[in-house]
Every structure is written in C-alpha cells, then in structure tokens.
Design a protein around this motif. Sequence first.
Motif, PDB file in Angstrom:
ATOM      1  N   GLN A 125       2.317   0.773  62.104  1.00 32.28           N
ATOM      2  CA  GLN A 125       2.544  -0.501  62.318  1.00 32.28           C
ATOM      3  C   GLN A 125       1.396  -1.052  63.226  1.00 32.28           C
ATOM      4  O   GLN A 125       1.273  -0.293  64.526  1.00 32.28           O
ATOM      5  CB  GLN A 125       3.908  -0.880  63.034  1.00 32.28           C
ATOM      6  CG  GLN A 125       4.233  -2.493  63.333  1.00 32.28           C
ATOM      7  CD  GLN A 125       5.291  -2.626  64.001  1.00 32.28           C
ATOM      8  OE1 GLN A 125       6.544  -2.628  63.074  1.00 32.28           O
ATOM      9  NE2 GLN A 125       5.562  -2.941  65.027  1.00 32.28           N
TER      10      GLN A 125
ATOM     11  N   ASN B   8       0.096  -3.569  65.906  1.00 31.70           N
ATOM     12  CA  ASN B   8       0.526  -4.827  66.515  1.00 31.70           C
ATOM     13  C   ASN B   8      -0.923  -5.515  67.394  1.00 31.70           C
ATOM     14  O   ASN B   8      -1.597  -4.693  67.936  1.00 31.70           O
ATOM     15  CB  ASN B   8       1.128  -4.200  67.709  1.00 31.70           C
ATOM     16  CG  ASN B   8       2.621  -3.804  67.272  1.00 31.70           C
ATOM     17  OD1 ASN B   8       3.218  -4.483  66.335  1.00 31.70           O
ATOM     18  ND2 ASN B   8       3.208  -2.844  67.544  1.00 31.70           N
TER      19      ASN B   8
ATOM     20  N   LYS C  98      -0.173 -13.148  67.930  1.00 32.94           N
ATOM     21  CA  LYS C  98       0.408 -11.997  67.802  1.00 32.94           C
ATOM     22  C   LYS C  98       0.564 -11.599  66.521  1.00 32.94           C
ATOM     23  O   LYS C  98       1.142 -12.532  65.426  1.00 32.94           O
ATOM     24  CB  LYS C  98       1.476 -11.730  68.515  1.00 32.94           C
ATOM     25  CG  LYS C  98       1.448 -11.917  70.340  1.00 32.94           C
ATOM     26  CD  LYS C  98       2.856 -11.611  70.828  1.00 32.94           C
ATOM     27  CE  LYS C  98       2.636 -11.927  72.259  1.00 32.94           C
ATOM     28  NZ  LYS C  98       3.935 -11.593  73.062  1.00 32.94           N
TER      29      LYS C  98
ATOM     30  N   ILE D 184       1.812  -8.746  63.592  1.00 33.11           N
ATOM     31  CA  ILE D 184       2.444  -7.397  63.215  1.00 33.11           C
ATOM     32  C   ILE D 184       2.261  -6.865  61.825  1.00 33.11           C
ATOM     33  O   ILE D 184       2.877  -7.575  61.007  1.00 33.11           O
ATOM     34  CB  ILE D 184       3.845  -7.245  63.641  1.00 33.11           C
ATOM     35  CG1 ILE D 184       4.250  -7.563  65.081  1.00 33.11           C
ATOM     36  CG2 ILE D 184       4.661  -5.935  63.247  1.00 33.11           C
ATOM     37  CD1 ILE D 184       5.711  -7.812  65.516  1.00 33.11           C
TER      38      ILE D 184
END
Length: 539
Positions: free
Chosen positions: A140, A142, A185, A187
């Motif tokens: 993942q 970020n 942001k 993800i």
Amino acid sequence: MIPQCFPKEYQSECHNQMIRKMPASFSWDWVSIPVHHIPVHHIPVHHIPVHHIPVHHIPVHHIPVHHIPVHHIPVHHIPVHHIPVHHIPVHHIPVHHIPGPAFPTQGIWKPIGLEAYDRSVVRDITVETTPVNDSPTKWQLNTGVFFESAAAVTVKLTVHLDDRELVSGQEYALTPGPDGTSKVKLIIPVDNVEKWWPNGVGKATQRLYALKVTAVFPDSPGEVSELSRRIGFRTIEVIQTPVKPIGLTFYFQVNGQPFYAKGSNWIPADNLQERITREYLRGLMQSASDANMNMMRVWGGGVYESDYLYDLYPTDPAFLATVDQEVTQQMRRLQHHPSIAIWAGNNENEGFVRLGNKNETAIHKADYIELYITHIRRLILAHDMSRTFVGSSPSNGDEEVQEDWVSGHLADTRYGDVHYYTYDKPLWNWRQYPSGKFASEYGYISYPSVETLLTVLNETDLTFPIGAALEHRQHHPGGTKSIEKAIATYFKLPSKGGVDRFADLVYLSQVIQAMAMKVETEFYRRNRAIDPKTGNGNT
C-alpha cells in the motif's frame, strides 16, 4: 547554553555560533581535511557531521546510479539524518575528530531562479510503503502530494510508478492554508514490486521506482505541473524490547530482518561546498559500499546535504517559526528516500542541558523541550510516522520519553546509543570500551600525512617536538600530548629533528589510531550477549 567564543584552547574563530548557515567557523572539531569519516579504503578516515536540525541514519547501497546514503536519521541525525542496535546485530559507527580551517560562507552558492505559474504547482511528495498481509509483492503506497497556490484551485491528478499508471485524472478541490500550501492524500494499492534492501542485507538490491505525479487544471488548459521522486518499497524498524534485569534492546530491522549496522559518520565532504561534484560524492559512497558498510550517520552539522547524497536555541516565537518552516521544508524534501532509517532531533545537545550553572538547568531544559520536542519532533512525526524519532543522539531511546526527554543518566549503556572517546586510557585495551546497545560515535585522532600538511605549511614547520605552526592547527585541547602519550604507551617516540622525525610521528600516530579503531570495533562485533547482571551488552 552556547558561549559567544570558544575557549582559547580550541584555536577557533569567535563567531556567533547561532548563525543558521554552514557553520564552518566551528572549526575545532568536525571538519573535512583530505580525510572525512567513512573509514574506508579510498576515503579519508575521519569524522563526518550531522544535519543542523534532524540527524539520521541511512543504509548504504551498492550505489547503482541512483541512491546514496544517512540519520539514523534521522539523524538523517535523517533522517536522517541517526542510531543503531542489538540482538543479532551489533552496531558501531566509528568517528574521528579532525581539525580544519574556518571558511564561513557568503553570497549565493547554489542555483537561483524565478518560477511562474497560473494556478498551482506540485511542490513536494511524501511516501510511506506498507506491505499488505505480509505479501512479498503487494504493498500500500500512502502518498502525500503538496501543492502551492495563491488561491483555491481544482486539479486533476495522474500518478505513475515507472510506466504503470496508478491514478488517472482524479479530481480534487484544493484550498491553500496560510502558508500557501495544500495537501492531497492518496492511498494506492501496488503489486509486483521488488523490495529495497541495504547493502549486504537480504537480497542487497536497492531497487528504486520513479513515482511521478502530474497535475492538470480544468480551468487552465495547457498548464501542467509534475514532480517525480525515486522511491523504494521497504519497512524499517528500531526494535526496543525489554531485557533482564533492566534495559531495552536497540537495533534495526529492514523488511522484518534484523541486521548488524556497520558504517560511519558523515560530515560535509568539503569545507568549500562549491567544489563538491557528483563524481566525488559517488566515489566516497562507493568506497563505503566496497568496505561493506550498510549504514551512514549524517551528523548534520554544517550544511543540509543534497538529495543526490541520499539518492546514491532561543525559544522566541519568531525564531521557532523559522524552525518550523525549515523542518517542514527538509522533511518534505527528504522523507521519500528509502535509505533513511531513523530521525534524531540533534547531536549531543541533550547532554549539554545539565552542564554549566545548575541554577539555569530548568531554563535550559524548558528551551530544549520547546525546540526539539514540541516543535521539531511534532513536525517530523506529522510528516513521517513510518520511522522512529529520538530526541537526541546519543539518547536512551524509548526510555527518554519516561525521563521527560532530558535524562539524568544519559549514555546509559542499557538503552539507546552511546558516543565514546578517550584520550588518556590504554587504547588497545578492549575492556575500557562501553558495553552498550549501539555505538553511534567513537574514534581517535591522528596526524594527516606529511604530503597533506605540506600543502598548507612549510617543511620547516614540521618538526618533532611539535612547533607553533602545527600546534595552532591542533584544535583539540590536549590533542598533541594525548597522541604522544598514546604512542609512548606502545612504542618509542621519535628523536628530535625535522620533517623526517615528524614523518615518523605521523606514521606512529596513524598506527595507534588504526589499532585503537580495530580493538574497539572488534569488541563491539563480539559483544553480542546481554549481561544478566547489568543488562549491558548486545551491541
């Protein structure tokens, strides 16, 4: 806490030590003459500094054309700019003090230019990589994308990892804060990527991927802003678990694998920064890699190092505002580097809080916590929760939190990291060296070669006993006597004479230094076990 002038024994310049620039005037200790600390073959063997604010450690790579080291940094001092460990690992980061000249900087010494845009510009990218269910290939990502604009703006983002499109034309409404910046942001799931490893650890592959963010603006056709960063997929942890009867381990593991930290401290590679080239930096770091180092501690004093290196006190509100801006800028610039392992707020400042006038300790402690914890720590963790932060180096690791950040027993060998220097004990006796968890600084002094000294002194200045010209360049108080005493412990001092006798002294000083480093380093390498009576050991 910082005197206006250093004691006369330091043979230093009396400059304002609070000037926030490359403090080459601080010349008594960490400076690069033809030797800097990366005790490795082609590299000058001596100390290497840390960043003014964060210190960090950075695992070293084989240096494929891309990446280069520091902290513990954090670190840095890492990052950047700091600090290593226990268990399977033993860690040591040797360091040597070496005097150098005072060359304060002046004027513009880096490229400068004007930048214009209509809507907004992508200013920085931060990343954290997290494995998915312990999968070796699924992660993942970020990502924080920072924009700069004068007003609210709508932007469409596309994100690529090498040639793979991860995000396609996703729209966001941005409203800048008081500083003109805003953040998006993301993800993002990623699969089929290779792990990044330090030099000599795991697969030892420093696989980097190009992460490119492209922004277009619906109300400004043709305007494009994009930014790329080279990133790696890895996890990095500082393991601090209780040991009996008391203490905590302190070691690093990458991708779940503990490793023994072997490395050096890094100071600016040249007093005259304009002379440094990429080829020179690459040569230094390649030498470190060839010497099987896997970590660098960026001591952080003097200058913020370039991205390329990573790729291959007053508490007045106005001052603290500039600190906040400085740390924010440096964190956004450095955070994406997979080579950074830990962040440290400073180098050795915690230990100075309790020195001097005891009536002022409370004031010094309050100022220290305000600057390094309330401000610097807060901002570092706001930008990066994936790495450990320690208030200082040396520190007692997690124990420093229990001690309100200023320990009454700093450099406790049962916790964190230690710095150790001695100038009056038998250097070849391993029993004198500290049985700590992580040795992030140590070393001993020696004279540079006669050939080096002849570039700045006359041959008539190089005599034994040491003459006034060379003594003036000895910035370590008692350094001359310490070297001669160490030589006399194991050899005979040269007879009186000119440059030939001085050359004998140089040779013997370097033998003393080399053996001292060998004895201390080999002790740390052997010192794996925890002492069940004290909690010491497991370096």
